[in-house]
Design an enzyme around this catalytic site. Structure first.
Site, PDB file in Angstrom:
ATOM      1  N   CYS A   3       1.375   1.050   7.456  1.00  0.00           N
ATOM      2  CA  CYS A   3       1.084   1.147   6.025  1.00  0.00           C
ATOM      3  C   CYS A   3       1.533   2.455   5.400  1.00  0.00           C
ATOM      4  O   CYS A   3       1.551   2.572   4.169  1.00  0.00           O
ATOM      5  CB  CYS A   3      -0.424   0.970   5.795  1.00  0.00           C
ATOM      6  SG  CYS A   3      -1.051  -0.657   6.287  1.00  0.00           S
ATOM      7  N   HIS A  49       0.913  13.122  12.318  1.00  0.00           N
ATOM      8  CA  HIS A  49       0.979  12.044  13.324  1.00  0.00           C
ATOM      9  C   HIS A  49       0.096  12.420  14.518  1.00  0.00           C
ATOM     10  O   HIS A  49       0.319  13.429  15.167  1.00  0.00           O
ATOM     11  CB  HIS A  49       2.423  11.863  13.791  1.00  0.00           C
ATOM     12  CG  HIS A  49       2.684  10.514  14.406  1.00  0.00           C
ATOM     13  ND1 HIS A  49       1.904   9.985  15.409  1.00  0.00           N
ATOM     14  CD2 HIS A  49       3.638   9.582  14.152  1.00  0.00           C
ATOM     15  CE1 HIS A  49       2.373   8.797  15.751  1.00  0.00           C
ATOM     16  NE2 HIS A  49       3.422   8.534  15.005  1.00  0.00           N
ATOM     17  N   HIS A  63      -3.879  13.007 -11.019  1.00  0.00           N
ATOM     18  CA  HIS A  63      -4.094  11.599 -10.684  1.00  0.00           C
ATOM     19  C   HIS A  63      -4.006  11.418  -9.173  1.00  0.00           C
ATOM     20  O   HIS A  63      -3.189  12.064  -8.507  1.00  0.00           O
ATOM     21  CB  HIS A  63      -3.050  10.713 -11.377  1.00  0.00           C
ATOM     22  CG  HIS A  63      -2.964  10.921 -12.857  1.00  0.00           C
ATOM     23  ND1 HIS A  63      -3.867  10.368 -13.741  1.00  0.00           N
ATOM     24  CD2 HIS A  63      -2.082  11.648 -13.604  1.00  0.00           C
ATOM     25  CE1 HIS A  63      -3.532  10.721 -14.982  1.00  0.00           C
ATOM     26  NE2 HIS A  63      -2.472  11.503 -14.924  1.00  0.00           N
ATOM     27  N   HIS A 119      -4.019   4.878  -0.931  1.00  0.00           N
ATOM     28  CA  HIS A 119      -3.677   3.658  -0.190  1.00  0.00           C
ATOM     29  C   HIS A 119      -4.841   2.672  -0.211  1.00  0.00           C
ATOM     30  O   HIS A 119      -5.983   3.043   0.073  1.00  0.00           O
ATOM     31  CB  HIS A 119      -3.322   4.022   1.253  1.00  0.00           C
ATOM     32  CG  HIS A 119      -3.212   2.854   2.171  1.00  0.00           C
ATOM     33  ND1 HIS A 119      -2.347   1.809   1.950  1.00  0.00           N
ATOM     34  CD2 HIS A 119      -3.873   2.554   3.316  1.00  0.00           C
ATOM     35  CE1 HIS A 119      -2.472   0.926   2.925  1.00  0.00           C
ATOM     36  NE2 HIS A 119      -3.392   1.354   3.766  1.00  0.00           N
ATOM     37  N   HIS A 164      -8.331  -5.141  -5.673  1.00  0.00           N
ATOM     38  CA  HIS A 164      -8.918  -6.369  -6.205  1.00  0.00           C
ATOM     39  C   HIS A 164      -7.837  -7.362  -6.636  1.00  0.00           C
ATOM     40  O   HIS A 164      -7.935  -8.558  -6.348  1.00  0.00           O
ATOM     41  CB  HIS A 164      -9.817  -6.032  -7.395  1.00  0.00           C
ATOM     42  CG  HIS A 164     -10.526  -7.213  -7.977  1.00  0.00           C
ATOM     43  ND1 HIS A 164     -10.004  -7.951  -9.034  1.00  0.00           N
ATOM     44  CD2 HIS A 164     -11.703  -7.812  -7.660  1.00  0.00           C
ATOM     45  CE1 HIS A 164     -10.839  -8.929  -9.334  1.00  0.00           C
ATOM     46  NE2 HIS A 164     -11.870  -8.870  -8.508  1.00  0.00           N
ATOM     47  N   ASN A 171      -4.412  -5.549   0.080  1.00  0.00           N
ATOM     48  CA  ASN A 171      -3.712  -4.515   0.839  1.00  0.00           C
ATOM     49  C   ASN A 171      -2.297  -5.012   1.122  1.00  0.00           C
ATOM     50  O   ASN A 171      -2.084  -5.847   1.997  1.00  0.00           O
ATOM     51  CB  ASN A 171      -4.454  -4.236   2.153  1.00  0.00           C
ATOM     52  CG  ASN A 171      -3.786  -3.149   2.977  1.00  0.00           C
ATOM     53  OD1 ASN A 171      -2.710  -2.655   2.647  1.00  0.00           O
ATOM     54  ND2 ASN A 171      -4.413  -2.774   4.082  1.00  0.00           N
TER      55      ASN A 171
END
Length: 478
Positions: free
Chosen positions: A168, A247, A347, A351, A380, A384
């Site tokens: 992702c 990572h 802002h 994710h 919503h 995802n």
């Protein structure tokens, strides 16, 4: 005298030339977003409540306990009724996908989003110098990047990068590749394509840690056009200020918390382990340690340093047990950060990994509901969508006309590995949204009065069932 003056001026002029040359080169190394286009599948691929129930019911490996577990997971997920699924789910073939299913799913996205992006920007495909494609869970031959090259007849000397398995957080990994290319090559245009293929990756078993992925992930994608041409600066939407990648793959606990594997019956799926929140928190903290000095003003960093010293001195003075200070490095908490990120960020583009992810980041960074609204509404409306989810969140901000020239947008993403990547953008001009924005047809309905999930209303009776064989099944599930 003139000779002495000349000898004095020459080094100064040469130094000025070097400074100017460095500054000039820096201007050609900037990374700008010219435009981006999120993908919205056709309405016949929307996952309504009743259809979701039928999909779950036709899975032969699920029983009453799994039904109750799924009901609880879906209700608490924060996902609405207008998200999208692959076509093979509507054909009833999710448990038996073909290679063609995955390829068709991606080609529908390519043909829609890339086409719209190029048309709106007026960029000819032959002008594109760099192509970066990240689709984590579909590897085909020829590659998906080759299919794009063939479709749009891109140049033979185009620089191509085809990423898989990045999860992702792949969008920002792809962005990092483009940024590094722009540092060494001038006047380039790059096309970044990010999505995930769900068609071949449906889990047909009953292991709880693996059926969660079926509930959370939805179809989506985004095509982004980037450049370092200074002549296009006035047309750009955003400028990249910094990017940090973290990572934790060397840690076994983090490495194994999100992993594609087979269950005991040999059915392939995506495992989401119980150590995921802990791994995400650790990666997030390490990422913030690196990026905070890059994005926060000096006064905020000084304030933090002074407060930290005062607290440390106070603790040392009150207690002789110095070891208690070490405990904070091994405990994962959701207490807010001592840094005020709003001093350097306007802002927050978070994710949409799930409601818990959004809530956790909100608590950690001490964000208001206004700051979390774009991520909540994206979860919503679209669910995802993996690596592309950040761009739907950004699209929401644009459609709501929140983004003004000079403001700064902080992007945060998580991915298997385990990875946490983040970056900061500067808005280059007032963004008012347009008719091509993926939110255009529904933005006036957001935020809705309630985000309550209709699944509980329709399926709460499952919690009262004790014997599946004697349960009375509603007509729409038969």
């Amino acid at each position: 005298m003139d000779l002495i003056t000349l000898l004095t001026l020459l080094p100064a002029l040469y130094l000025c030339f070097l400074i100017w040359n460095l500054f000039d080169q820096k201007r050609d190394q900037e990374c700008y977003i010219l435009d981006y286009q999120c993908y919205k599948p056709s309405d016949d691929r929307k996952l309504g409540t009743e259809f979701c129930g039928r999909v779950i019911k036709r899975s032969q490996s699920l029983g009453l306990d799994e039904y109750k577990f799924l009901l609880k997971a879906i209700v608490s997920s924060g996902i609405g009724e207008q998200t999208y699924a692959p076509r093979n789910v509507f054909d009833g073939r999710e448990s038996n996908p073909t290679l063609t299913d995955g390829i068709v799913e991606m080609e529908e996205f390519f043909n829609d989003s890339i086409e719209k992006l190029l048309l709106r920007t007026g960029v000819n495909p032959s002008e594109i110098d760099v192509l970066v494609v990240n689709i984590s869970m579909l590897a085909v031959l020829p590659s998906l990047s080759s299919r794009i090259i063939n479709k749009y007849k891109l140049r033979h000397d185009i620089k191509v990068y085809n990423l898989t398995g990045m999860g992702c957080s792949a969008s920002l990994i792809s962005l990092d590749i483009v940024k590094n290319i722009f540092k060494s090559q001038r006047n380039k245009l790059a096309l970044l394509v990010t999505s995930e293929s769900l068609s071949p990756n449906w889990y047909s078993g009953n292991e709880r840690s693996m059926i969660l992925a079926n509930c959370l992930f939805r179809c989506g994608g985004c095509a982004i056009l980037l450049t370092n041409k200074r002549t296009l600066k006035h047309k750009s939407m955003f400028k990249l200020k910094c990017l940090v990648r973290t990572h934790h793959g060397a840690r076994d606990e983090a490495y194994g918390c999100c992993i594609q594997k087979e269950d005991e019956q040999g059915r392939l799926g995506f495992h989401l382990g119980k150590t995921l929140p802990k791994a995400a928190t650790r990666a997030f903290i390490d990422n913030l340690r690196v990026i905070s000095p890059k994005i926060l003003p000096t006064r905020e960093l000084l304030r933090f340093f002074v407060v930290y010293l005062i607290k440390k001195i106070t603790m040392l003075g009150k207690s002789n047990n110095y070891n208690t200070l070490k405990a904070s490095s091994g405990v994962i908490t959701t207490t807010k950060s001592p840094l005020n990120f709003k001093t350097g960020v306007d802002h927050f583009c978070i994710h949409t990994g799930g409601k818990a992810v959004i809530d956790g980041i909100g608590i950690s960074l001490d964000l208001a509901e206004y700051d979390l609204e774009p991520a909540r509404m994206t979860l919503h409306r679209f669910g995802n969508t993996s690596a592309s989810s950040l761009w739907y969140v950004l699209g929401y901000m644009e459609a709501k006309k929140r983004l003004r020239k000079g403001e700064r947008v902080f992007m945060i993403s998580f991915g298997a590995g385990f990875k946490c990547n983040s970056c900061l953008w500067e808005v280059m001009r007032d963004l008012k949204g347009d008719q091509e924005n993926v939110w255009a047809d529904c933005i006036d309905n957001y935020p809705p009065k309630s985000l309550s999930n209709p699944f509980m209303e329709k399926y709460s009776w499952i919690n009262d069932v004790e014997d599946e064989s004697t349960a009375e099944i509603p007509d729409f599930l038969k």
